[in-house]
Design a protein around this motif. Sequence first.
Motif, short mmCIF file in Angstrom:
data_model
loop_
_atom_site.label_atom_id
_atom_site.label_comp_id
_atom_site.label_asym_id
_atom_site.label_seq_id
_atom_site.Cartn_x
_atom_site.Cartn_y
_atom_site.Cartn_z
N ALA A 97 0.83 -1.20 0.00
CA ALA A 97 0.00 0.00 0.00
C ALA A 97 0.86 1.24 0.00
N ALA A 98 0.36 2.29 -0.65
CA ALA A 98 1.06 3.57 -0.72
C ALA A 98 0.10 4.68 -0.32
N ALA A 99 0.65 5.70 0.34
CA ALA A 99 -0.18 6.84 0.74
C ALA A 99 0.67 8.09 0.79
N THR A 100 0.01 9.22 0.56
CA THR A 100 0.71 10.50 0.63
C THR A 100 0.71 11.05 2.05
N THR A 101 0.05 10.35 2.97
CA THR A 101 0.11 10.75 4.37
C THR A 101 1.51 10.42 4.92
N ARG A 102 1.78 10.90 6.12
CA ARG A 102 3.11 10.66 6.70
C ARG A 102 3.33 9.20 7.03
N GLU A 103 2.26 8.49 7.43
CA GLU A 103 2.37 7.07 7.71
C GLU A 103 1.03 6.40 7.42
N ILE A 104 1.07 5.10 7.27
CA ILE A 104 -0.14 4.32 6.99
C ILE A 104 -0.39 3.39 8.15
N THR A 105 -1.58 3.42 8.70
CA THR A 105 -1.96 2.44 9.71
C THR A 105 -3.36 1.89 9.48
N THR A 106 -4.14 2.51 8.61
CA THR A 106 -5.51 2.05 8.37
C THR A 106 -5.78 1.94 6.88
N VAL A 107 -6.76 1.09 6.54
CA VAL A 107 -7.16 0.91 5.16
C VAL A 107 -7.60 2.25 4.55
N GLY A 108 -8.26 3.07 5.32
CA GLY A 108 -8.79 4.33 4.82
C GLY A 108 -7.73 5.34 4.41
N GLU A 109 -6.51 5.16 4.89
CA GLU A 109 -5.43 6.10 4.56
C GLU A 109 -4.74 5.77 3.26
N VAL A 110 -5.03 4.61 2.69
CA VAL A 110 -4.28 4.12 1.52
C VAL A 110 -4.79 4.79 0.24
N ASP A 111 -3.85 5.26 -0.57
CA ASP A 111 -4.20 5.83 -1.86
C ASP A 111 -4.13 4.80 -2.98
N THR A 112 -3.17 3.88 -2.88
CA THR A 112 -2.96 2.90 -3.95
C THR A 112 -2.66 1.54 -3.35
N TRP A 113 -3.29 0.51 -3.90
CA TRP A 113 -3.07 -0.88 -3.50
C TRP A 113 -2.38 -1.66 -4.60
N GLY A 114 -1.57 -2.62 -4.21
CA GLY A 114 -1.09 -3.61 -5.14
C GLY A 114 -2.15 -4.68 -5.34
N GLN A 115 -1.84 -5.66 -6.19
CA GLN A 115 -2.84 -6.69 -6.53
C GLN A 115 -2.88 -7.81 -5.50
N GLY A 116 -1.89 -7.86 -4.63
CA GLY A 116 -1.85 -8.89 -3.59
C GLY A 116 -1.02 -10.10 -4.00
N THR A 117 -0.42 -10.73 -3.00
CA THR A 117 0.33 -11.96 -3.21
C THR A 117 0.00 -12.93 -2.09
N GLN A 118 -0.26 -14.18 -2.44
CA GLN A 118 -0.71 -15.18 -1.47
C GLN A 118 0.48 -15.74 -0.69
N VAL A 119 0.33 -15.76 0.62
CA VAL A 119 1.29 -16.43 1.50
C VAL A 119 0.55 -17.52 2.25
N THR A 120 1.02 -18.75 2.13
CA THR A 120 0.40 -19.89 2.80
C THR A 120 1.44 -20.59 3.64
N VAL A 121 1.16 -20.72 4.93
CA VAL A 121 2.09 -21.35 5.86
C VAL A 121 1.45 -22.64 6.35
N SER A 122 2.10 -23.76 6.08
CA SER A 122 1.58 -25.06 6.49
C SER A 122 2.16 -25.46 7.85
N SER A 123 1.36 -26.19 8.60
CA SER A 123 1.80 -26.60 9.95
C SER A 123 2.51 -27.94 9.92
#
Length: 123
Positions: A97-123
């Motif tokens: 996520a990218a934002a023009t704010t000084r920092e990002i901590t919430t979904v609402g502050e995000v200006d741009t999202w990437g498409q996502g990448t799956q991480v799967t951890v097996s036990s």
Amino acid sequence: QVQLVESGGGLVQAGGSLRLSCVASGRTFSSYAMGWFRQAPGKERSFVANIGRSGAVAYAINSVKGRFTISRDNAKNTVYLQMNRLEPEDTAVYYCAAATTREITTVGEVDTWGQGTQVTVSS
């Protein structure tokens, strides 16, 4: 506005490591605060870690502190999330996520999202 492309996700056993990368287009990458979020099945997207424009300030949620490290290389327009000692509970789609704010901590502050990448951890 930047565009973001993540990579580095995959399937790993508990205790293993992955490094996620997020490459931004454009020549203004250093003017954006960057962050990583994740979304597990059936759950809302939630904040994981952030890093300031220069990389001098970074923050991660308690559940990943000491295991995950966020960093950025402004010369390469890239932000990273090094994930060590992965746990099954870390399984999720991870979003840059990218934002023009000084920092990002919430979904609402995000200006741009990437498409996502799956991480799967097996036990």
